[in-house]
Design a protein around this motif. Structure first.
Motif, short mmCIF file in Angstrom:
data_model
loop_
_atom_site.label_atom_id
_atom_site.label_comp_id
_atom_site.label_asym_id
_atom_site.label_seq_id
_atom_site.Cartn_x
_atom_site.Cartn_y
_atom_site.Cartn_z
N LEU A 151 0.85 -1.19 0.00
CA LEU A 151 0.00 0.00 0.00
C LEU A 151 0.89 1.24 0.00
O LEU A 151 2.00 1.21 0.53
CB LEU A 151 -0.91 0.00 1.23
N GLU A 152 0.39 2.31 -0.58
CA GLU A 152 1.21 3.51 -0.71
C GLU A 152 0.43 4.73 -0.27
O GLU A 152 -0.69 4.96 -0.74
CB GLU A 152 1.64 3.65 -2.17
N LEU A 153 1.00 5.52 0.62
CA LEU A 153 0.41 6.77 1.04
C LEU A 153 0.59 7.79 -0.08
O LEU A 153 1.69 7.96 -0.59
CB LEU A 153 1.12 7.25 2.31
N LEU A 154 -0.49 8.43 -0.50
CA LEU A 154 -0.44 9.34 -1.64
C LEU A 154 -0.35 10.80 -1.20
O LEU A 154 -0.93 11.18 -0.19
CB LEU A 154 -1.68 9.17 -2.51
N ASP A 155 0.37 11.60 -2.00
CA ASP A 155 0.50 13.01 -1.70
C ASP A 155 0.00 13.92 -2.83
O ASP A 155 -0.60 14.93 -2.58
CB ASP A 155 1.98 13.36 -1.42
N ASP A 156 0.26 13.54 -4.09
CA ASP A 156 -0.08 14.48 -5.15
C ASP A 156 -1.55 14.36 -5.56
O ASP A 156 -2.15 13.29 -5.53
CB ASP A 156 0.89 14.37 -6.34
N LYS A 157 -2.15 15.47 -5.94
CA LYS A 157 -3.59 15.57 -6.18
C LYS A 157 -4.09 14.67 -7.31
O LYS A 157 -5.16 14.10 -7.22
CB LYS A 157 -3.98 17.02 -6.43
N LYS A 158 -3.30 14.55 -8.37
CA LYS A 158 -3.74 13.70 -9.49
C LYS A 158 -3.76 12.23 -9.08
O LYS A 158 -4.70 11.51 -9.42
CB LYS A 158 -2.83 13.90 -10.70
N SER A 159 -2.76 11.78 -8.35
CA SER A 159 -2.73 10.39 -7.88
C SER A 159 -3.90 10.11 -6.94
O SER A 159 -4.51 9.04 -7.00
CB SER A 159 -1.41 10.09 -7.16
#
Length: 186
Positions: A59-67
């Protein structure tokens, strides 16, 4: 505070995330597919540790708005097809657009650019995965499955199924193939 997580597509993922938060002493309000709601901000160190711990489980914590938007689209589709009793009675593009509050063309363009697959094809792939499950459960006829999954006809379902799997639904059922594709890989 809301945190967004990539590849969080099942109830097992939700349980794993909840376990991780408890281990780290981070309280949460709600955990849903791709989303954690926590009552207060976490520190940079806590965020880094959570990110590293989640990454070990894929699992990956997301930061950028498009992702984040891509994950919202994916999770909405997964929830709609795999976890809802009824598919929405309206066109999927209208449903997705209303739920996310963005123009569908905008969503489709971002999704295609980042995932290299159209939203339509992504939906088809997930519908076929659900049809595979329903075939293996052997509780519904192909006509009932076609109706449940909002296909216009059994022929339409059969054609799409064959394009995606290279098998007809009846051949697939006879071979009793196991579901081999994890939801995050569809």
């Amino acid at each position: 505070m809301i945190l967004y997580i990539k590849n969080m597509v099942s109830l097992r993922c939700k349980m794993m995330v909840a376990e991780e938060l408890v281990k780290m002493g981070i309280q949460y309000i709600d955990i849903d597919l791709g989303i954690i709601e926590i009552p207060e901000d976490i520190t940079h160190d806590q965020r880094e540790l959570l990110s590293a711990n989640l990454l070990r489980s894929g699992l990956e914590l997301l930061d950028d708005k498009k992702s984040i938007l891509i994950e919202k689209i994916k999770n909405l589709i997964i929830e709609m097809i795999h976890y809802s009793d009824e598919l929405p009675p309206m066109n999927y593009s209208i449903y997705i657009s209303k739920k996310l509050g963005f123009d569908y063309t905008y969503l489709a363009n971002i999704f295609s650019a980042m995932k290299h697959i159209s939203i339509r094809q992504y939906i088809i792939n997930h519908k076929i995965e659900m049809v595979k499950e329903l075939l293996l459960y052997n509780e519904l006829s192909l006509t009932e499955i076609s109706f449940k999954m909002h296909y216009s006809s059994v022929g339409h379902l059969s054609n799409q199924f064959k394009k995606v799997t290279s098998f007809s639904p009846s051949s697939y059922k006879q071979l009793n193939l196991k579901r081999t594709v994890a939801l995050e890989n569809v």
